[in-house]
Design an enzyme around this catalytic site. Sequence first.
Site, PDB file in Angstrom:
ATOM      1  N   GLU A 224       0.840  -1.213   0.000  1.00  0.00           N
ATOM      2  CA  GLU A 224       0.000   0.000   0.000  1.00  0.00           C
ATOM      3  C   GLU A 224       0.863   1.246   0.000  1.00  0.00           C
ATOM      4  OE1 GLU A 224      -2.915  -0.002   3.112  1.00  0.00           O
ATOM      5  OE2 GLU A 224      -4.019  -1.662   2.221  1.00  0.00           O
ATOM      6  N   GLU A 318      -5.595  -7.670  -0.580  1.00  0.00           N
ATOM      7  CA  GLU A 318      -5.955  -7.517   0.835  1.00  0.00           C
ATOM      8  C   GLU A 318      -7.289  -6.799   0.952  1.00  0.00           C
ATOM      9  OE1 GLU A 318      -2.928  -5.815   3.589  1.00  0.00           O
ATOM     10  OE2 GLU A 318      -4.627  -4.693   4.411  1.00  0.00           O
TER      11      GLU A 318
HETATM   12  C1  IDC Z   1      -2.632  -3.331  10.361  1.00  0.00           C
HETATM   13  C2  IDC Z   1      -2.732  -4.387  11.431  1.00  0.00           C
HETATM   14  C3  IDC Z   1      -2.356  -3.818  12.752  1.00  0.00           C
HETATM   15  C4  IDC Z   1      -0.984  -3.193  12.636  1.00  0.00           C
HETATM   16  C5  IDC Z   1      -0.968  -2.159  11.516  1.00  0.00           C
HETATM   17  C6  IDC Z   1       0.366  -1.520  11.281  1.00  0.00           C
HETATM   18  O1  IDC Z   1      -4.030  -4.926  11.437  1.00  0.00           O
HETATM   19  O2  IDC Z   1      -2.375  -4.825  13.747  1.00  0.00           O
HETATM   20  O3  IDC Z   1      -0.664  -2.574  13.845  1.00  0.00           O
HETATM   21  O4  IDC Z   1      -1.358  -2.792  10.311  1.00  0.00           O
HETATM   22  O5  IDC Z   1       1.292  -2.407  10.809  1.00  0.00           O
HETATM   23  C7  IDC Z   1      -3.977  -2.118   5.678  1.00  0.00           C
HETATM   24  C8  IDC Z   1      -2.595  -2.640   5.717  1.00  0.00           C
HETATM   25  C9  IDC Z   1      -2.402  -3.581   6.866  1.00  0.00           C
HETATM   26  C10 IDC Z   1      -3.143  -3.084   8.088  1.00  0.00           C
HETATM   27  C11 IDC Z   1      -4.633  -3.124   7.783  1.00  0.00           C
HETATM   28  C12 IDC Z   1      -5.526  -2.722   8.947  1.00  0.00           C
HETATM   29  O6  IDC Z   1      -2.173  -3.228   4.513  1.00  0.00           O
HETATM   30  O7  IDC Z   1      -1.023  -3.664   7.142  1.00  0.00           O
HETATM   31  O8  IDC Z   1      -2.881  -3.951   9.139  1.00  0.00           O
HETATM   32  N1  IDC Z   1      -4.879  -2.279   6.638  1.00  0.00           N
HETATM   33  O9  IDC Z   1      -5.239  -1.434   9.346  1.00  0.00           O
HETATM   34  N2  IDC Z   1      -4.511  -1.393   4.730  1.00  0.00           N
HETATM   35  C13 IDC Z   1      -5.754  -1.045   5.096  1.00  0.00           C
HETATM   36  C14 IDC Z   1      -6.018  -1.616   6.313  1.00  0.00           C
END
Ligand code: IDC
Length: 731
Positions: A224, A318
């Site tokens: 992302e 994702e």
């Molecule tokens: C989130 C995880 C969380 C972590 C955070 C930072 O759920 O536990 O602390 O990342 O690393 C994304 C991302 C994905 C995110 C997820 C939810 O690709 O890494 O995971 N998210 O926030 N994009 C949209 C949502």
Amino acid sequence: MTSTSQALSRILAAIAASAMLATGCATGVAAVSAQSAVAAQPAAASSVDYTQAMKSFTADASGDQLAYAVNGELKDVAYKDTPVGRHGKLSIGKAAGFSAPTVLDEHGQPFQLRGASTHGVQWFPQYINRDAFQSLRDEWGINMVRLALYPREGGYLQGSQAKMDAKIEEAVTAANELGMYVILDWHVLNYNPNEDAAKAEEFFTKYAAKYKNLKNVLYEIDNEPTSTSWYDGSGNDLYTYSKRLTKAIRATGNQSIVICGTNTWSQDVDAVAANPLSADGLTNVAYTLHFYAGTHYDNIKNKLRTALSAGTPVFVTEFGITDASGWGGIDIANANDWMTLLTRNNISYAAWSLCNKGEGASYLKESTSKTSKWTGSELSTSGIWLVNTSRRIQAMIDGASQSSGTDTDGSTTEPTTDPTPDPTPDPTPSEPSEPTNPIAPTEPTTPSEPQTTTTGLTAEAAVSSNWGMGANVNVTVNNPSDATYTGGWKVEFDLDGTITNLWCGKIVSHTGNHYVVSDASWNASIAPKHGTSFGFGMTKAPTSSALPANLTVNGVAADASQGASDGVSDGASDGASQESGAAESSKDSTDPKAPDTPKASDDQKASDDQKTDSSDSQSTDTKPADPKPAASDLTVEAKVNSNWMLGATVQVEVGNTTDTAHEGGWTVEFDLDGDITNLWNGTIASHKGNHYVITNASWNGTIWAKQNVTLGFTMSKSLFADAQPTNVIVR
Ligand code: IDC
């Protein structure tokens, strides 16, 4: 076959596939538990059937109740029957019926990857083990695992390289042995990937070279990105990064699929079409779209539609059913709407995330300590929804492949080219991270029943739709006894027509108008006081009845069974209410699945817009096609889709039989001998005593001419309560 009859049989197959969806293989959970999810992996189905089936899909999964048993059982599956064994090396290419290039299997057929994404591997490495992957494959309907390899946040470039390299090896080895696909996701989050481009290039060069002979590895070069657009000519944009990385991967001789992130956390997939990598001669490239159902609605769906109509291959590496924080804000109805859109366009997906972190997106409850072989009660709402969604798509695909017409025995077609297993060249023995789990399945809805019987089944048939020249029929085999029925079953009947497609059973013989149908092996056993259903689509003369006559089960006349199994299975109660000729003929005029009506309106709507989800009649588009409002000419039908002892899933169809769109919303009322625990595609307006009033959701208040809207709910009920709603009305 003439082209006309081919066209007709295609339509019938599609209708039958959608009917199968509508009714499901209605069966008690216990009866399903013997089914290996992997056995239902698609064969190399004809593209026509697959495409039609995908386009007919409407997701309606619940996150409350499993519609499929998850008992933590691993299955022995020959490599040739695994996803990779069947579908081989994947590519991105054009397929009939899809406007944008899409994922194709080794046989050139469209193929959808249904994936589970890990959480950050530096934080949750324990879920990367062979048994975990196998659980996902065998019981969750999952055929791909995505490894979230964060470069930052303490990840690959910040101290965890050795640990993560070991996990990549373990994951690829396990996936390869299990015949599953795996994505190496360079999990860039919130920055311009050009900042670490040299390191990323080193990483992908190493792994592309190492795994170039494997069929099952895909490369996602940036999860992302933010802070730069897809293309701005600066040499520091995503186009520049993606071209550099894809070239590095190709330079190793690796031609596998490469997936490129897009700007704004992989939302701006609509920006790619002006400058695709294909213009640089790079092939087998897809572009990322991510969504979180609690945050992303029409604005992002429209980006997807724009990208597809511009011919951009899209991959949802994702998504979550929560809001974008991953923490909470689950929106099941919107998740289902998204999944309908994805599946109708053959877009592959991976759900965030495989772990027990205390956030809504995690598949496992925080209290779950097991790292594989999970049972139903250990799953969170996200996990349950993922199983219900992926298993149902898988079942649909299985139905589509059966409808290709070659296999009346239900066996699946073997791949014709290169069926040889492709083991990892140097498998490193994986540490025994997951001890064999001796715990017996704890799925609460699956009774462990010591007694068995091989006699005493009853059967009922019901016409679920009838459009004159054809019909869909459901047959339910019930086990009214207190013991598990074992040993398989055989149903015989006479039919005034010809079966074109049959699901959840096997045609043993067909002589004259006499059919013999047996179990599909996975539903050979029937739990006490449960039933299992098979269904078929048929062609017939307009004046013929579609109802099977002289129905027997295991040689015993089924007549005696009518009404005997009340409350046992949904098919049973459906059958009782629809068996009469009156019920059958009353459906003739209203059945929205009649082949010509939806076709005609679809074609009009779709002519210039087939690249989006033209058949997505229940999507969130709300622009009225016809300004003339219609009066309350709505029909309503409720049916129990699956029924276990203490709960059930019910589907309610609201139909508009008129030639004008119905606008201004709708209201359905009914009485229910139980409590709704989760409802999708509608809103509970009131609930007093056992009386429910349900109104439309914000996006489905308009019902197009000759179309219908499906809402659904899961309910809890007492052991002997009938799940069928009564006094159902619509206004
Ligand atoms: C989130 C995880 C969380 C972590 C955070 C930072 O759920 O536990 O602390 O990342 O690393 C994304 C991302 C994905 C995110 C997820 C939810 O690709 O890494 O995971 N998210 O926030 N994009 C949209 C949502």
